[in-house]
Motif scaffolding. Structure first.
Motif, PDB file in Angstrom:
ATOM      1  N   PRO A 179       0.807  -1.238   0.000  1.00  0.00           N
ATOM      2  CA  PRO A 179       0.000   0.000   0.000  1.00  0.00           C
ATOM      3  C   PRO A 179       0.826   1.266   0.000  1.00  0.00           C
ATOM      4  N   LYS A 197       1.254   7.766   0.036  1.00  0.00           N
ATOM      5  CA  LYS A 197       0.467   6.564   0.250  1.00  0.00           C
ATOM      6  C   LYS A 197       0.780   5.928   1.605  1.00  0.00           C
ATOM      7  N   PHE A 207      -1.914   5.235   4.508  1.00  0.00           N
ATOM      8  CA  PHE A 207      -2.029   3.878   5.062  1.00  0.00           C
ATOM      9  C   PHE A 207      -1.948   3.904   6.589  1.00  0.00           C
ATOM     10  N   VAL A 228      -5.012   6.707  -3.918  1.00  0.00           N
ATOM     11  CA  VAL A 228      -5.376   6.210  -2.585  1.00  0.00           C
ATOM     12  C   VAL A 228      -6.868   5.871  -2.474  1.00  0.00           C
ATOM     13  N   ARG A 237      -8.699   3.397  -3.852  1.00  0.00           N
ATOM     14  CA  ARG A 237      -8.940   1.974  -3.590  1.00  0.00           C
ATOM     15  C   ARG A 237      -8.501   1.600  -2.177  1.00  0.00           C
ATOM     16  N   GLN A 238      -7.363   2.125  -1.760  1.00  0.00           N
ATOM     17  CA  GLN A 238      -6.841   1.853  -0.427  1.00  0.00           C
ATOM     18  C   GLN A 238      -7.843   2.266   0.644  1.00  0.00           C
TER      19      GLN A 238
END
Length: 292
Positions: free
Chosen positions: A3, A15, A19, A79, A81-82
């Motif tokens: 990620p 990212k 995260f 970011v 989708r994360q």
């Protein structure tokens, strides 16, 4: 797979920060449960908090697209989708903690989900999030083709179900649920404005959206109290007309919309975009080798 890497496989500080930020609430809400060995009170509190964070993170994922259009900062897409997968993970934590509160009695859990409508609604929303999380990979996008975009529009009814679940389990105090519902309305108004061809880099458009969303939030709160509780709805209207602390959900939604008016100038010129890129793109630039 990692990620903290951008689409090209390079390390992305941006990212990594996102995260870690997504992990922190989970650690905070689960720590008392772990520290006290699953004691009843920490579990009940964690159930509520994990549910709150599920809808919050889901709305943050829905914010990415309009925020990218407002600021012109394309890296925000990296970011999305994360954040969406994180919403599903918080939903699973929410369900897992509820299962613990029921002593992991699967029969009882299933009957409660079937018999209690607000649990049924929440479970359906979680199934929807599971489908979206499972099909969020690039492989799934290639396999589904044009169907992928249509499938992922399920996020909108899922958010509605999540907000309804929030309202129904909140009982009397629905301030937080109303705030989430109002922010969802604002996010839908950004999409409607874009669909109509209205520029999201216009201060007028953004102010109008903020005002309409704030009024809609007050209307949602009024409607809930009028239809679902014995509290006089007129008192809610009067409260929304006053500036008080803590602020009513309608005022919070209005102010959140006005923040976009402050942000959007950063996307109007190259200097503003360069500053945003420098702030959140640090660490993702390729490393140049020495010598040679």
């Amino acid at each position: 797979m990692y990620p903290w890497r951008d689409p090209s496989g390079r390390f992305s500080f941006f990212k990594l920060v996102v995260f870690v930020a997504l992990l922190v609430p989970g650690v905070v809400l689960l720590w008392p449960v772990i520290a006290q060995g699953g004691a009843t009170i920490p579990v009940k509190e964690a159930i509520l908090q994990s549910g709150d964070w599920t809808i919050r993170v889901l709305l943050i994922s829905l914010l990415i697209t309009p925020l990218r259009r407002i600021t012109r900062f394309s890296k925000l897409v990296q970011v999305r989708r994360q954040i969406g997968v994180a919403a599903f993970c918080y939903g699973m934590v929410h369900l897992g903690l509820y299962a613990i509160s029921q002593n992991l009695d699967l029969g009882r859990i299933a009957s409660e989900i079937v018999l209690r409508i607000y649990l049924t609604i929440g479970f359906v929303a979680l199934i929807g999030l599971a489908i979206l999380a499972a099909t969020s990979t690039k492989a799934a996008m290639r396999r589904l083709g044009a169907k992928w975009a249509r499938l992922h529009k399920l996020v909108y009814p899922i958010a509605v179900l999540g907000a309804l679940h929030f309202f129904m389990q909140s009982k009397v105090d629905v301030s937080e649920a109303t705030l989430m519902a109002g922010l969802f309305v604002a996010l839908m108004l950004y999409r409607f404005a874009h669909w109509r061809g209205w520029s999201l880099r216009s201060a007028v458009t953004l102010v109008v959206i903020a005002v309409i969303a704030g009024l809609a939030t007050a209307g949602i709160e009024y409607g809930w109290y009028a239809l679902a509780t014995g509290i006089p709805a007129g008192r809610v209207v009067a409260a929304n007309l006053e500036w008080m602390w803590p602020l009513r959900p309608a005022w919070n939604v209005l102010l959140a919309g006005l923040v976009m008016v402050v942000i959007y100038p950063f996307g109007r010129d190259g200097a503003g975009r360069a500053m945003l890129s420098a702030l959140i793109g640090a660490g993702s630039r390729p490393q140049h080798s020495r010598g040679g």
